[in-house]
Write a protein that holds these residues in place. Structure first.
Motif, PDB file in Angstrom:
ATOM      1  N   GLN A 223       0.850  -1.188   0.000  1.00 34.57           N
ATOM      2  CA  GLN A 223       0.000   0.000   0.000  1.00 34.57           C
ATOM      3  C   GLN A 223       0.890   1.244   0.000  1.00 34.57           C
ATOM      4  N   THR A 224       0.335   2.319  -0.545  1.00 34.00           N
ATOM      5  CA  THR A 224       1.049   3.592  -0.485  1.00 34.00           C
ATOM      6  C   THR A 224       0.834   4.187   0.903  1.00 34.00           C
ATOM      7  N   LYS A 225       1.578   5.202   1.216  1.00 33.75           N
ATOM      8  CA  LYS A 225       1.192   6.012   2.360  1.00 33.75           C
ATOM      9  C   LYS A 225      -0.080   6.743   1.954  1.00 33.75           C
ATOM     10  N   TYR A 226      -1.027   6.830   2.883  1.00 30.87           N
ATOM     11  CA  TYR A 226      -2.273   7.542   2.593  1.00 30.87           C
ATOM     12  C   TYR A 226      -2.111   8.992   2.996  1.00 30.87           C
ATOM     13  N   GLU A 227      -2.492   9.877   2.083  1.00 29.30           N
ATOM     14  CA  GLU A 227      -2.262  11.302   2.293  1.00 29.30           C
ATOM     15  C   GLU A 227      -3.461  12.111   1.828  1.00 29.30           C
ATOM     16  N   ARG A 228      -3.567  13.315   2.355  1.00 29.21           N
ATOM     17  CA  ARG A 228      -4.658  14.207   1.964  1.00 29.21           C
ATOM     18  C   ARG A 228      -4.562  14.573   0.488  1.00 29.21           C
ATOM     19  N   ARG A 229      -3.330  14.733   0.031  1.00 33.67           N
ATOM     20  CA  ARG A 229      -3.156  15.083  -1.378  1.00 33.67           C
ATOM     21  C   ARG A 229      -1.813  14.581  -1.869  1.00 33.67           C
ATOM     22  N   LYS A 230      -1.848  13.676  -2.827  1.00 30.20           N
ATOM     23  CA  LYS A 230      -0.612  13.212  -3.470  1.00 30.20           C
ATOM     24  C   LYS A 230      -0.472  14.018  -4.755  1.00 30.20           C
ATOM     25  N   LYS A 231       0.108  15.172  -4.614  1.00 29.52           N
ATOM     26  CA  LYS A 231       0.096  16.105  -5.731  1.00 29.52           C
ATOM     27  C   LYS A 231       1.010  15.659  -6.868  1.00 29.52           C
ATOM     28  N   GLY A 232       2.152  15.133  -6.513  1.00 26.88           N
ATOM     29  CA  GLY A 232       3.129  14.777  -7.540  1.00 26.88           C
ATOM     30  C   GLY A 232       2.846  13.459  -8.243  1.00 26.88           C
ATOM     31  N   GLU A 233       1.863  12.687  -7.739  1.00 30.57           N
ATOM     32  CA  GLU A 233       1.649  11.356  -8.304  1.00 30.57           C
ATOM     33  C   GLU A 233       0.295  11.229  -8.973  1.00 30.57           C
ATOM     34  N   ILE A 234       0.293  10.693 -10.180  1.00 35.35           N
ATOM     35  CA  ILE A 234      -0.962  10.407 -10.864  1.00 35.35           C
ATOM     36  C   ILE A 234      -1.350   8.956 -10.592  1.00 35.35           C
ATOM     37  N   PHE A 235      -2.569   8.566 -10.951  1.00 33.52           N
ATOM     38  CA  PHE A 235      -3.045   7.193 -10.692  1.00 33.52           C
ATOM     39  C   PHE A 235      -2.028   6.167 -11.195  1.00 33.52           C
ATOM     40  N   TYR A 236      -1.543   6.447 -12.366  1.00 31.44           N
ATOM     41  CA  TYR A 236      -0.582   5.591 -13.041  1.00 31.44           C
ATOM     42  C   TYR A 236       0.631   5.305 -12.138  1.00 31.44           C
TER      43      TYR A 236
ATOM     44  N   GLY B  26      -4.687   7.345  -2.223  1.00 31.90           N
ATOM     45  CA  GLY B  26      -3.859   6.171  -1.971  1.00 31.90           C
ATOM     46  C   GLY B  26      -4.191   5.011  -2.884  1.00 31.90           C
ATOM     47  N   ALA B  27      -3.287   4.057  -2.903  1.00 35.09           N
ATOM     48  CA  ALA B  27      -3.470   2.846  -3.702  1.00 35.09           C
ATOM     49  C   ALA B  27      -2.993   1.656  -2.885  1.00 35.09           C
ATOM     50  N   ALA B  28      -3.480   0.473  -3.270  1.00 33.84           N
ATOM     51  CA  ALA B  28      -3.088  -0.746  -2.566  1.00 33.84           C
ATOM     52  C   ALA B  28      -3.185  -1.923  -3.527  1.00 33.84           C
ATOM     53  N   ALA B  29      -2.439  -2.969  -3.243  1.00 32.45           N
ATOM     54  CA  ALA B  29      -2.491  -4.174  -4.081  1.00 32.45           C
ATOM     55  C   ALA B  29      -2.270  -5.412  -3.239  1.00 32.45           C
ATOM     56  N   ILE B  30      -2.911  -6.493  -3.659  1.00 29.81           N
ATOM     57  CA  ILE B  30      -2.623  -7.795  -3.047  1.00 29.81           C
ATOM     58  C   ILE B  30      -2.495  -8.834  -4.161  1.00 29.81           C
ATOM     59  N   ILE B  31      -1.807  -9.915  -3.839  1.00 32.53           N
ATOM     60  CA  ILE B  31      -1.724 -11.042  -4.772  1.00 32.53           C
ATOM     61  C   ILE B  31      -2.321 -12.266  -4.086  1.00 32.53           C
ATOM     62  N   ILE B  32      -3.277 -12.876  -4.788  1.00 34.14           N
ATOM     63  CA  ILE B  32      -3.942 -14.082  -4.279  1.00 34.14           C
ATOM     64  C   ILE B  32      -3.453 -15.264  -5.121  1.00 34.14           C
ATOM     65  N   ALA B  33      -3.099 -16.348  -4.458  1.00 33.39           N
ATOM     66  CA  ALA B  33      -2.501 -17.477  -5.182  1.00 33.39           C
ATOM     67  C   ALA B  33      -3.133 -18.804  -4.775  1.00 33.39           C
ATOM     68  N   ASP B  34      -3.102 -19.757  -5.697  1.00 34.90           N
ATOM     69  CA  ASP B  34      -3.548 -21.104  -5.340  1.00 34.90           C
ATOM     70  C   ASP B  34      -2.453 -21.781  -4.498  1.00 34.90           C
ATOM     71  N   LYS B  35      -2.771 -22.985  -4.010  1.00 35.43           N
ATOM     72  CA  LYS B  35      -1.893 -23.635  -3.039  1.00 35.43           C
ATOM     73  C   LYS B  35      -0.474 -23.843  -3.568  1.00 35.43           C
ATOM     74  N   ASP B  36      -0.378 -24.309  -4.808  1.00 35.93           N
ATOM     75  CA  ASP B  36       0.950 -24.577  -5.367  1.00 35.93           C
ATOM     76  C   ASP B  36       1.748 -23.298  -5.575  1.00 35.93           C
ATOM     77  N   SER B  37       1.075 -22.270  -6.095  1.00 35.41           N
ATOM     78  CA  SER B  37       1.770 -21.005  -6.324  1.00 35.41           C
ATOM     79  C   SER B  37       2.158 -20.363  -4.996  1.00 35.41           C
TER      80      SER B  37
END
Ligand SMILES: [Zn+2]
Lengths: 155, 379
Positions: free
Chosen positions: B11-24, B206-217
């Motif tokens: 996850q990113t740091k959560y902020e009131r305004r991330k001025k320098g960063e676009i969604f990308y 802010g943005a966040a990501a997770i990875i979900i995997a099957d048992k073998d992975s």
């Protein structure tokens, strides 16, 4: 951190999306709004399966998943009871009233579900359980705000 | 259910305004960090779910603009427009459906749009939108209905805010770590009764990501996998007047199904930590009731007894919760991420000692119209 990042000037771009829509309000919704406009009446309708009286009226009942047929119309209110309210202390352009005003969920006489609308006056006396009555506007256009607001009735 | 796991989080740091960063930029940051956390390369990710909302982003089909930075170039990619907990639910379903690994990534910048105008647009245009309702005023109606029905006090709700802003001091990603008192909350500016400023979550980026995997992975992942033991969601009626706002029926249903899937019969004893969607302080006791941690109407007393504080018998929102950072859409995924870190024993200062089972929760729609419940475990 790259050196150029330290003194880059972060620019922003102002924009606005204005999209006009012409939403159909549907047959049931039209009848409801026309009744507000032409007769100063609040119409609901009854699910023939669970007997719930809905307002605004529905074409079908979501919980029974059944059609609500034509002859289930009911005239409701114009009085009812406040079941929840909030006094709003902030303004923004989409509100139809100046703060302070209240939103209330009102159980109209004859209805089984709540009806959300505005209360403009008598906010200090507002409590759950107080009786209120719909105040219609003089000029009505077939809009939810043909009801100007609900007014508190003296106990 | 087959064994599937969360193997990477970021996850990113959560902020009131991330001025320098676009969604990308934000999506790229969390996508690369989640892969790094899992010890995966892009080749290990076989499909992607993005989570975004066109009104918040200010562009239609907002998902299309972030696909490359979500690692979805030349991959199967799909989208959820809703809270991240629901996006992750879809991601989990895809792994159960035969994909090996799903990356789920959410982004939002509350700072760039207008939260009142945007949340007004979630209401029906014919009957409710013209009244000017928004997320705050509709939630205030729910707060009043709930507090009035059960005698929940404003002070009890204020205690939630004090606790969660205090917990945020231990979370480097939180936006609003604060030392405040019940008195401070009670004296803060009235917004929409009974909600005061400090009962409300902030505007956040802010943005966040997770990875979900099957048992073998999951075996190939660098970190201890956190297993998905139960997941469910359920939705209530759309119109506020059709619902009993003091009775979160949809949450009760979702929790019951998630517990059944996870084999949990006594949630109060079997769950060690809860991360729930407290967009407003009253939501914490109300959702705790819906999750069956106490009887209906007892949520206020549960808060008062200190059960949910750090060090209590059921810590709730050790991350600081949504009250301490509310990146819309990302917030539900942040609850899953905090739960994952807790179960891995990597929550640093905010670690709940020995946490083995966690509940994470997200909501969608006005006043918690729908709820998504996750039960996560170390085993
Ligand atoms: Zn019915």
């Amino acid at each position: 951190m790259a050196a150029w990042l330290q003194d880059v000037e972060d620019l922003t771009l102002k924009g606005q999306i204005n999209v006009p829509y012409t939403w159909s309000v549907g047959e049931v919704g039209s009848r409801f709004l026309v009744a507000l406009r032409d007769e100063e009446k609040i119409l609901g309708n009854r699910c023939p399966s669970c007997n719930t009286v809905y307002v605004p009226p529905r074409k079908n009942c979501g919980s029974c998943f059944k059609d609500i047929d034509d002859n289930q119309w009911a005239e409701l209110g114009p009085e009812g009871v406040v079941t929840a309210f909030t006094i709003v202390r902030y303004d923004y352009p989409l509100q139809p009233a100046k703060a302070p005003f209240a939103y209330a969920i009102i159980k109209l006489d004859g209805a089984d579900v709540g009806f959300v609308h505005l209360i403009r006056q008598g906010l200090e006396k507002l409590r759950n359980g107080v009786r209120v009555k719909a105040l219609f506007k003089e000029e009505r256009t077939g809009h939810i705000l043909d009801i100007d607001s609900f007014v508190l009735l003296e106990a | 259910m087959e064994k599937i796991a969360i193997v990477g989080v970021a996850q990113t740091k959560y902020e009131r305004r991330k001025k320098g960063e676009i969604f990308y930029d934000m999506v790229y940051e969390v996508t690369t960090k989640a892969m790094e956390d899992a010890g995966y390369t892009l080749d290990d990710i076989d499909n992607v779910i993005t989570v975004s909302n066109d009104f918040w982003d200010g562009r239609t089909i907002s998902c299309m603009a972030v696909q490359e930075v979500a690692g979805a170039h030349d991959k199967n990619v799909s989208t959820v427009e809703g809270d991240g907990a629901f996006g992750a639910f879809y991601g989990a379903m895809r792994v159960l459906g035969g994909f090996k690994t799903t990356l789920v990534v959410t982004h939002s910048k509350g700072s760039e749009g207008d939260s009142k105008v945007i949340t007004n647009a979630m209401f029906d245009p014919v009957y409710h939108r013209a009244l000017g309702l928004d997320a705050i005023s509709s939630s205030a109606l729910q707060a009043q209905a709930y507090m009035e029905k059960y005698g929940i006090t404003e002070e009890q709700c204020a205690m939630v805010s004090v606790k969660n802003h205090g917990n945020a001091k231990n979370n480097p990603c939180a936006q609003l770590p604060m030392n405040i008192t019940v008195e401070d909350v009670m004296r803060s500016r009235k917004i929409a009764d009974p909600l005061k400023l400090l009962d409300c979550s902030p505007v956040s980026d802010g943005a966040a990501a997770i990875i979900i995997a099957d048992k073998d992975s999951a075996k190939k992942a660098r970190n201890t996998p956190v297993w998905i033991k139960g997941i469910a969601h359920c939705s209530d009626a759309y119109f506020l007047g059709d619902r009993d706002l003091a009775d979160p029926r949809a949450l009760k249903d979702a929790a019951a199904r998630a517990y059944a899937m996870a084999g949990i019969t006594r949630p109060r004893d079997e769950i060690d930590v809860v991360e729930l969607y407290d967009a407003f302080s009253y939501m914490e006791p109300l959702w705790l009731e819906g999750m069956g941690f106490c009887n209906q109407g007892d949520g206020g007393r549960m808060i008062e007894k200190g059960i949910s504080v750090k060090g209590g018998s059921l810590p709730v929102n050790p991350s600081g919760g949504v009250l301490s950072a509310h990146p819309v859409l990302t917030a539900g995924l942040a609850r899953i991420i905090e739960s994952t870190l807790q179960l891995r024993g990597e929550a640093d200062e905010r670690q709940v000692p020995g946490a083995r089972t966690a509940l994470a929760h997200g909501i969608n729609g006005p006043c918690g119209q729908s709820h998504c419940v996750w039960i996560l475990g170390r085993e």
